[in-house]
Design a protein around this motif. Structure first.
Motif, PDB file in Angstrom:
ATOM      1  N   ARG A   1      -9.887 -14.184 -14.371  1.00 31.72           N
ATOM      2  CA  ARG A   1      -9.574 -13.563 -15.065  1.00 31.72           C
ATOM      3  C   ARG A   1      -8.074 -13.071 -14.133  1.00 31.72           C
ATOM      4  O   ARG A   1      -7.212 -12.704 -14.629  1.00 31.72           O
ATOM      5  CB  ARG A   1      -9.964 -13.476 -16.516  1.00 31.72           C
ATOM      6  N   ILE A   2      -9.281 -11.892 -13.367  1.00 33.27           N
ATOM      7  CA  ILE A   2      -8.344 -11.005 -12.366  1.00 33.27           C
ATOM      8  C   ILE A   2      -7.680 -11.636 -11.775  1.00 33.27           C
ATOM      9  O   ILE A   2      -6.540 -10.917 -11.475  1.00 33.27           O
ATOM     10  CB  ILE A   2      -9.597 -10.006 -12.203  1.00 33.27           C
ATOM     11  N   GLN A   3      -7.880 -13.114 -11.312  1.00 31.35           N
ATOM     12  CA  GLN A   3      -7.496 -13.705 -10.081  1.00 31.35           C
ATOM     13  C   GLN A   3      -6.320 -14.019 -10.487  1.00 31.35           C
ATOM     14  O   GLN A   3      -5.099 -13.775  -9.983  1.00 31.35           O
ATOM     15  CB  GLN A   3      -8.287 -14.690  -9.118  1.00 31.35           C
ATOM     16  N   GLN A   4      -6.558 -14.811 -12.150  1.00 33.77           N
ATOM     17  CA  GLN A   4      -5.259 -15.699 -12.957  1.00 33.77           C
ATOM     18  C   GLN A   4      -4.042 -13.877 -12.844  1.00 33.77           C
ATOM     19  O   GLN A   4      -3.012 -14.536 -12.273  1.00 33.77           O
ATOM     20  CB  GLN A   4      -5.517 -15.895 -14.034  1.00 33.77           C
ATOM     21  N   LEU A   5      -4.359 -12.595 -13.102  1.00 33.65           N
ATOM     22  CA  LEU A   5      -3.512 -11.885 -13.459  1.00 33.65           C
ATOM     23  C   LEU A   5      -3.010 -11.655 -11.925  1.00 33.65           C
ATOM     24  O   LEU A   5      -1.626 -10.961 -11.479  1.00 33.65           O
ATOM     25  CB  LEU A   5      -4.078 -10.383 -13.953  1.00 33.65           C
ATOM     26  N   ILE A   6      -3.800 -11.549 -10.803  1.00 38.27           N
ATOM     27  CA  ILE A   6      -3.415 -11.159  -9.522  1.00 38.27           C
ATOM     28  C   ILE A   6      -2.039 -12.258  -9.065  1.00 38.27           C
ATOM     29  O   ILE A   6      -1.384 -11.339  -8.412  1.00 38.27           O
ATOM     30  CB  ILE A   6      -4.689 -10.909  -8.931  1.00 38.27           C
ATOM     31  N   ASP A   7      -2.620 -13.560  -9.551  1.00 33.72           N
ATOM     32  CA  ASP A   7      -1.429 -14.321  -8.905  1.00 33.72           C
ATOM     33  C   ASP A   7      -0.264 -14.333  -9.689  1.00 33.72           C
ATOM     34  O   ASP A   7       0.613 -14.495  -9.191  1.00 33.72           O
ATOM     35  CB  ASP A   7      -1.964 -15.732  -9.582  1.00 33.72           C
ATOM     36  N   GLU A   8      -0.251 -14.149 -10.781  1.00 32.63           N
ATOM     37  CA  GLU A   8       1.016 -13.700 -11.739  1.00 32.63           C
ATOM     38  C   GLU A   8       1.469 -12.082 -10.909  1.00 32.63           C
ATOM     39  O   GLU A   8       3.077 -12.264 -11.519  1.00 32.63           O
ATOM     40  CB  GLU A   8       0.831 -12.880 -13.366  1.00 32.63           C
ATOM     41  N   PHE A   9       0.827 -11.759 -11.503  1.00 33.12           N
ATOM     42  CA  PHE A   9       1.471 -10.338 -10.414  1.00 33.12           C
ATOM     43  C   PHE A   9       2.588 -10.620  -9.307  1.00 33.12           C
ATOM     44  O   PHE A   9       3.611  -9.843  -8.973  1.00 33.12           O
ATOM     45  CB  PHE A   9       0.847  -9.310 -10.196  1.00 33.12           C
ATOM     46  N   ASN A  10       1.556 -10.953  -8.004  1.00 37.95           N
ATOM     47  CA  ASN A  10       2.026 -11.318  -6.983  1.00 37.95           C
ATOM     48  C   ASN A  10       2.866 -12.886  -6.899  1.00 37.95           C
ATOM     49  O   ASN A  10       4.225 -12.234  -6.073  1.00 37.95           O
ATOM     50  CB  ASN A  10       0.783 -12.399  -6.503  1.00 37.95           C
ATOM     51  N   ALA A  11       3.268 -13.206  -7.967  1.00 36.14           N
ATOM     52  CA  ALA A  11       4.216 -14.204  -7.559  1.00 36.14           C
ATOM     53  C   ALA A  11       5.590 -13.925  -8.609  1.00 36.14           C
ATOM     54  O   ALA A  11       6.634 -14.076  -7.738  1.00 36.14           O
ATOM     55  CB  ALA A  11       4.590 -15.306  -8.542  1.00 36.14           C
ATOM     56  N   ALA A  12       5.700 -12.619  -8.700  1.00 38.10           N
ATOM     57  CA  ALA A  12       6.675 -11.606  -9.999  1.00 38.10           C
ATOM     58  C   ALA A  12       6.888 -10.615  -8.744  1.00 38.10           C
ATOM     59  O   ALA A  12       8.439  -9.803  -9.127  1.00 38.10           O
ATOM     60  CB  ALA A  12       6.287 -11.442 -11.277  1.00 38.10           C
ATOM     61  N   ASN A  13       5.888  -9.946  -7.712  1.00 37.47           N
ATOM     62  CA  ASN A  13       6.841  -8.935  -6.626  1.00 37.47           C
ATOM     63  C   ASN A  13       6.283  -9.406  -5.001  1.00 37.47           C
ATOM     64  O   ASN A  13       5.228  -9.397  -4.743  1.00 37.47           O
ATOM     65  CB  ASN A  13       5.547  -7.640  -7.353  1.00 37.47           C
ATOM     66  N   PRO A  14       6.887 -10.431  -4.822  1.00 38.07           N
ATOM     67  CA  PRO A  14       7.209 -10.883  -3.308  1.00 38.07           C
ATOM     68  C   PRO A  14       6.788 -10.010  -2.206  1.00 38.07           C
ATOM     69  O   PRO A  14       6.201 -10.192  -1.048  1.00 38.07           O
ATOM     70  CB  PRO A  14       8.466 -11.938  -3.372  1.00 38.07           C
ATOM     71  N   GLY A  15       7.208  -8.998  -2.648  1.00 40.70           N
ATOM     72  CA  GLY A  15       7.299  -7.645  -1.603  1.00 40.70           C
ATOM     73  C   GLY A  15       4.990  -7.063  -2.156  1.00 40.70           C
ATOM     74  O   GLY A  15       5.316  -6.282  -0.460  1.00 40.70           O
ATOM     75  N   ILE A  16       4.595  -7.459  -2.793  1.00 40.70           N
ATOM     76  CA  ILE A  16       3.514  -6.891  -2.861  1.00 40.70           C
ATOM     77  C   ILE A  16       2.400  -8.236  -2.752  1.00 40.70           C
ATOM     78  O   ILE A  16       2.962  -8.913  -3.036  1.00 40.70           O
ATOM     79  CB  ILE A  16       3.565  -6.222  -3.908  1.00 40.70           C
ATOM     80  N   VAL A  17       1.475  -8.004  -1.759  1.00 42.48           N
ATOM     81  CA  VAL A  17       0.358  -8.927  -2.001  1.00 42.48           C
ATOM     82  C   VAL A  17      -0.833  -8.108  -2.223  1.00 42.48           C
ATOM     83  O   VAL A  17      -1.562  -7.982  -1.907  1.00 42.48           O
ATOM     84  CB  VAL A  17       0.186  -9.411  -0.729  1.00 42.48           C
ATOM     85  N   VAL A  18      -1.599  -8.302  -3.819  1.00 48.12           N
ATOM     86  CA  VAL A  18      -2.388  -7.908  -4.017  1.00 48.12           C
ATOM     87  C   VAL A  18      -4.224  -8.249  -4.330  1.00 48.12           C
ATOM     88  O   VAL A  18      -3.657  -9.854  -4.683  1.00 48.12           O
ATOM     89  CB  VAL A  18      -2.597  -7.329  -5.601  1.00 48.12           C
ATOM     90  N   SER A  19      -5.311  -8.683  -3.529  1.00 47.10           N
ATOM     91  CA  SER A  19      -5.942  -9.374  -2.763  1.00 47.10           C
ATOM     92  C   SER A  19      -7.440  -8.317  -3.991  1.00 47.10           C
ATOM     93  O   SER A  19      -7.361  -7.763  -3.966  1.00 47.10           O
ATOM     94  CB  SER A  19      -5.921 -10.099  -2.080  1.00 47.10           C
ATOM     95  N   GLN A  20      -8.092  -9.652  -4.333  1.00 53.09           N
ATOM     96  CA  GLN A  20      -9.874  -9.181  -5.211  1.00 53.09           C
ATOM     97  C   GLN A  20     -10.732  -8.999  -3.809  1.00 53.09           C
ATOM     98  O   GLN A  20     -10.726 -10.084  -3.274  1.00 53.09           O
ATOM     99  CB  GLN A  20      -9.626  -9.091  -6.782  1.00 53.09           C
ATOM    100  N   GLU A  21     -11.825  -8.081  -3.896  1.00 54.46           N
ATOM    101  CA  GLU A  21     -13.487  -8.330  -3.587  1.00 54.46           C
ATOM    102  C   GLU A  21     -14.336  -7.420  -4.429  1.00 54.46           C
ATOM    103  O   GLU A  21     -14.233  -6.437  -4.598  1.00 54.46           O
ATOM    104  CB  GLU A  21     -13.225  -7.164  -1.717  1.00 54.46           C
TER     105      GLU A  21
END
Length: 448
Positions: free
Chosen positions: A62-82
């Motif tokens: 679920r967290i990855q789903q939200l990260i993917d949506e955010f990254n797609a809408a903000n091409p200048g930022i890449v969030v990743s989870q660990e």
């Protein structure tokens, strides 16, 4: 355009102008095809690493789903989870800070934050907290454990609070009403202990779960303050003794394997109907998947209180996120992601990485349609509404009445609330003697 890039372009222009001037004085020469000028490299996106301790695969997904949506809408930022785990993070995170490899964002609970703060890497978050509060209205109890030393050191994300869980049909069969006071609670527990059923399940393991349940009793005895305002300990007081003594009275009606319990064993005891009541953050998922799954027969109420306390309280954990970078670009990128998470429409889906466990910390979040339209939230809406109401009267040891005492981390790390309980329910010491010994252990732990 940066000053450095402007200077570079100016230098190139000067060189070209000089070349043109020199060519005008030189004999003409055959022209040759010239290569096209190289295209300027696009700016690299800002990377933000997120460490969290929500390891179960469905939460990570679920967290990855939200990260993917955010990254797609903000091409200048890449969030990743660990994903990390609570068993290692107390040592792993400080080591990462020392090595200069800390993530930009790190999930936290109140007794974890001071450890990182003392290393000088945690950034103040009061500006973002104020911004989100103006938009969505934080519950004050969610923010308070992170506000001290002139700053707010983390942004609250979700809450977790204990409630008392039971089956109305079991109560009705025994002629028992949901208890509100300790006297009613003790009578109910005794009446419900019959035919292979225990009236209540209470842990006695030297474990965080036992710490949490013990503190439920302390809150409801008026003993939520472990410290005096000057930072000295006040654990050894009549209200704490009353809490431990009453715990021992109910513990007589708990299963014999209680000294080995963590959260899972308590939920299993309730799900298989061996325990008529338990204190837990939630039982919704286990009840729905491993028991009857009948929402009309799943009861949840505030924890009963002693006659010396006016209203019920509970332990509550405000889970938050810390910012660990002093890079301005990374700070703003990280904050933009957090704005995205708390925005209604996203926030409810974030909370429902585990429906019925993670509770909203904002008024807007408690009304977010995406929080309530999850199938489990639809099915158990009334129970979740009660959990939210109970959480508003939450407390956490070491973080009460606007005070924060970082030394609580040493007490919590050694499970000294639970160890004190074991002196009573396993070793058979009188509550007053055990509580006095418990304070001595705490004083030793914090070097008082």
């Amino acid at each position: 355009m940066s000053r450095h890039k402007s200077s570079m372009l100016f230098m190139i222009a000067v060189v070209l102008a000089m070349a043109v001037a020199l060519s005008a004085c030189a004999p003409a020469a055959p022209t040759a095809p010239q290569p096209a000028p190289a295209a300027e490299s696009p700016a690299q996106p800002v990377s933000v690493r997120l460490w969290h301790m929500e390891q179960p695969p469905h939460r990570v997904q679920r967290i990855q789903q939200l990260i993917d949506e955010f990254n797609a809408a903000n091409p200048g930022i890449v969030v990743s989870q660990e994903p990390q785990n609570w068993g290692e993070i107390y040592t792993k995170a400080p080591a990462a800070v020392a090595a200069g490899n800390a993530p930009e964002l790190l999930f936290a609970i109140p007794d974890f934050t001071p450890i990182l703060k003392d290393l000088g890497k945690v950034q103040p978050m009061e500006d973002l907290v104020a911004e989100m509060d103006a938009l969505y209205s934080f519950y004050p109890t969610a923010v308070e454990p992170y506000a001290y030393d002139g700053h707010t050191w983390a942004l609250p994300l979700y809450n977790m609070a204990h409630s008392l869980w039971y089956r109305p049909s079991v109560f009705a069969e025994a002629g028992v009403e949901p208890p509100k006071t300790w006297e009613e609670w003790e009578a109910a527990v005794e009446a419900l202990t019959r035919d292979g059923q225990y009236g209540i399940g209470l842990p006695a393991n030297k474990h965080l779960y036992t710490d949490q349940v013990v503190y439920d009793f302390m809150v409801n005895a008026g003993a939520e303050e472990i410290y005096n305002p000057d930072g000295t300990l006040r654990f050894n007081n009549p209200q704490t003794v009353e809490a431990y003594d009453f715990y021992s009275k109910l513990y007589r009606f708990s299963p014999p394997d209680s000294p080995n319990w963590t959260w899972g064993e308590a939920e299993a005891c309730f799900a298989n109907r061996t325990c008529a009541m338990i204190l837990q953050f939630t039982v919704i998922t286990t009840y729905d998947t491993q028991a009857e799954g009948d929402p009309n027969d799943l009861g949840v109420i505030a924890i009963p209180h002693s006659p010396n306390v006016e209203e019920s309280g509970t332990i509550a954990y405000s889970n938050a996120v810390m910012l660990l970078t002093d890079d301005p670009a990374k700070q703003e990128a990280a904050k933009e992601f957090l704005r995205f998470l708390l925005k209604p429409g996203n926030y409810g889906r974030f909370l429902n990485m585990e429906p019925g466990l993670f509770l909203p910390v904002t008024e807007a979040g408690s009304q977010d349609e995406t929080f309530w339209n999850d199938p489990l939230a639809v099915k158990y809406r009334s129970q979740i509404e009660t959990m939210i109401a109970n959480a508003r009267n939450g407390r956490l040891f070491g973080f009460t009445n606007g005070n924060t005492f970082p030394s609580i981390a040493a007490i919590s790390a050694q499970n000294l609330l639970a160890q004190t309980l074991q002196m009573v329910v396993i070793d058979g010491k009188p509550a007053a003697e055990a509580v006095a010994a418990g304070q001595a252990l705490m004083e030793e732990a914090i070097g008082e």
